[in-house]
Structure formats: C-alpha cells, structure tokens
Design a protein around this motif. Structure first.
Motif, PDB file in Angstrom:
ATOM      1  N   LEU A   1       0.812  -1.216   0.000  1.00  0.00           N
ATOM      2  CA  LEU A   1       0.000   0.000   0.000  1.00  0.00           C
ATOM      3  C   LEU A   1       0.847   1.269   0.000  1.00  0.00           C
ATOM      4  O   LEU A   1       0.402   2.309  -0.480  1.00  0.00           O
ATOM      5  CB  LEU A   1      -0.945  -0.005   1.199  1.00  0.00           C
ATOM      6  CG  LEU A   1      -2.064  -1.040   1.136  1.00  0.00           C
ATOM      7  CD1 LEU A   1      -2.863  -1.032   2.425  1.00  0.00           C
ATOM      8  CD2 LEU A   1      -2.961  -0.809  -0.055  1.00  0.00           C
TER       9      LEU A   1
ATOM     10  N   GLY B   1      -8.329   4.635   3.362  1.00  0.00           N
ATOM     11  CA  GLY B   1      -7.268   4.813   2.373  1.00  0.00           C
ATOM     12  C   GLY B   1      -6.603   6.175   2.487  1.00  0.00           C
ATOM     13  O   GLY B   1      -5.387   6.292   2.391  1.00  0.00           O
TER      14      GLY B   1
ATOM     15  N   ARG C   1       1.430   2.227  -3.478  1.00  0.00           N
ATOM     16  CA  ARG C   1       0.189   2.519  -4.216  1.00  0.00           C
ATOM     17  C   ARG C   1      -0.773   3.284  -3.302  1.00  0.00           C
ATOM     18  O   ARG C   1      -1.804   2.776  -2.904  1.00  0.00           O
ATOM     19  CB  ARG C   1      -0.451   1.219  -4.672  1.00  0.00           C
ATOM     20  CG  ARG C   1       0.402   0.446  -5.629  1.00  0.00           C
ATOM     21  CD  ARG C   1      -0.012  -1.021  -5.667  1.00  0.00           C
ATOM     22  NE  ARG C   1       0.869  -1.807  -6.496  1.00  0.00           N
ATOM     23  CZ  ARG C   1       2.006  -2.344  -6.072  1.00  0.00           C
ATOM     24  NH1 ARG C   1       2.399  -2.184  -4.842  1.00  0.00           N
ATOM     25  NH2 ARG C   1       2.745  -3.060  -6.888  1.00  0.00           N
ATOM     26  N   LYS C   2      -0.440   4.529  -3.000  1.00  0.00           N
ATOM     27  CA  LYS C   2      -1.183   5.292  -2.001  1.00  0.00           C
ATOM     28  C   LYS C   2      -2.620   5.596  -2.407  1.00  0.00           C
ATOM     29  O   LYS C   2      -3.477   5.777  -1.565  1.00  0.00           O
ATOM     30  CB  LYS C   2      -0.453   6.579  -1.686  1.00  0.00           C
ATOM     31  CG  LYS C   2       0.846   6.329  -0.983  1.00  0.00           C
ATOM     32  CD  LYS C   2       1.504   7.605  -0.563  1.00  0.00           C
ATOM     33  CE  LYS C   2       2.841   7.258   0.037  1.00  0.00           C
ATOM     34  NZ  LYS C   2       3.204   8.043   1.143  1.00  0.00           N
ATOM     35  N   GLY C   3      -2.904   5.659  -3.674  1.00  0.00           N
ATOM     36  CA  GLY C   3      -4.248   5.997  -4.119  1.00  0.00           C
ATOM     37  C   GLY C   3      -5.137   4.802  -4.379  1.00  0.00           C
ATOM     38  O   GLY C   3      -6.282   4.961  -4.797  1.00  0.00           O
TER      39      GLY C   3
ATOM     40  N   ALA D   1      -2.766   6.613   3.569  1.00  0.00           N
ATOM     41  CA  ALA D   1      -1.860   7.260   2.624  1.00  0.00           C
ATOM     42  C   ALA D   1      -1.061   8.358   3.317  1.00  0.00           C
ATOM     43  O   ALA D   1       0.123   8.544   3.042  1.00  0.00           O
ATOM     44  CB  ALA D   1      -2.647   7.837   1.458  1.00  0.00           C
ATOM     45  N   ARG D   2      -1.703   9.042   4.222  1.00  0.00           N
ATOM     46  CA  ARG D   2      -0.986  10.093   4.954  1.00  0.00           C
ATOM     47  C   ARG D   2       0.026   9.491   5.930  1.00  0.00           C
ATOM     48  O   ARG D   2       1.111  10.034   6.112  1.00  0.00           O
ATOM     49  CB  ARG D   2      -1.982  10.957   5.689  1.00  0.00           C
ATOM     50  CG  ARG D   2      -1.353  12.113   6.399  1.00  0.00           C
ATOM     51  CD  ARG D   2      -2.342  13.237   6.576  1.00  0.00           C
ATOM     52  NE  ARG D   2      -1.770  14.287   7.385  1.00  0.00           N
ATOM     53  CZ  ARG D   2      -1.241  15.385   6.894  1.00  0.00           C
ATOM     54  NH1 ARG D   2      -1.234  15.559   5.594  1.00  0.00           N
ATOM     55  NH2 ARG D   2      -0.763  16.311   7.681  1.00  0.00           N
TER      56      ARG D   2
END
Length: 69
Positions: A16, A62, A19-21, A66-67
């Motif tokens: 992840l 998500g 692939r943050k988005g 992502a942060r």
C-alpha cells in the motif's frame, strides 16, 4: 501465528505504501457500483446501500493510511 500475522501486515504495508491511491480509488469504485445497482436492481444490496457504506469506509481508511505511510 503472531509471526504470520506480522509478515502479512508487513507485506500489506509495503504494497500500500507504493500505491497510495489504491484504497481511495477502490472505495470510489464501490460507491459508483452502488449507484449503478440502485438503477438495475431492487435486491437486498440495493436496499441497504451496502456498497455505498463499504466504499466510504474504505476510501476514508485509504486517505488516512496514505498520509501515515
């Protein structure tokens, strides 16, 4: 057993992080799928808005992950 869970979480974190988005896009896809199902079906999934709620939870998680990653 705890080592297996630790390895799975490590691999998931690495996947992840690159692939943050992915999770927000997956959540958005579920929300759009819920919109389509509303017009095509009158079943249990359409009445409970299951995919809408699931997509919203996945998208929010998500953004938070992502942060952090």
């Amino acid at each position: 057993m705890s080592q297996l869970i630790s390895r799975i979480l490590d691999h998931l974190s690495e996947f992840l992080a690159a692939r943050k988005g992915l999770l927000p896009l997956l959540g958005l896809g579920l929300i759009l799928l819920n919109l389509i199902i509303q017009f095509l079906s009158d079943g249990w999934v359409a009445q409970t808005h299951l995919l809408l709620h699931l997509g919203l939870i996945i998208a929010i998680l998500g953004f938070m992950l992502a942060r952090a990653l």
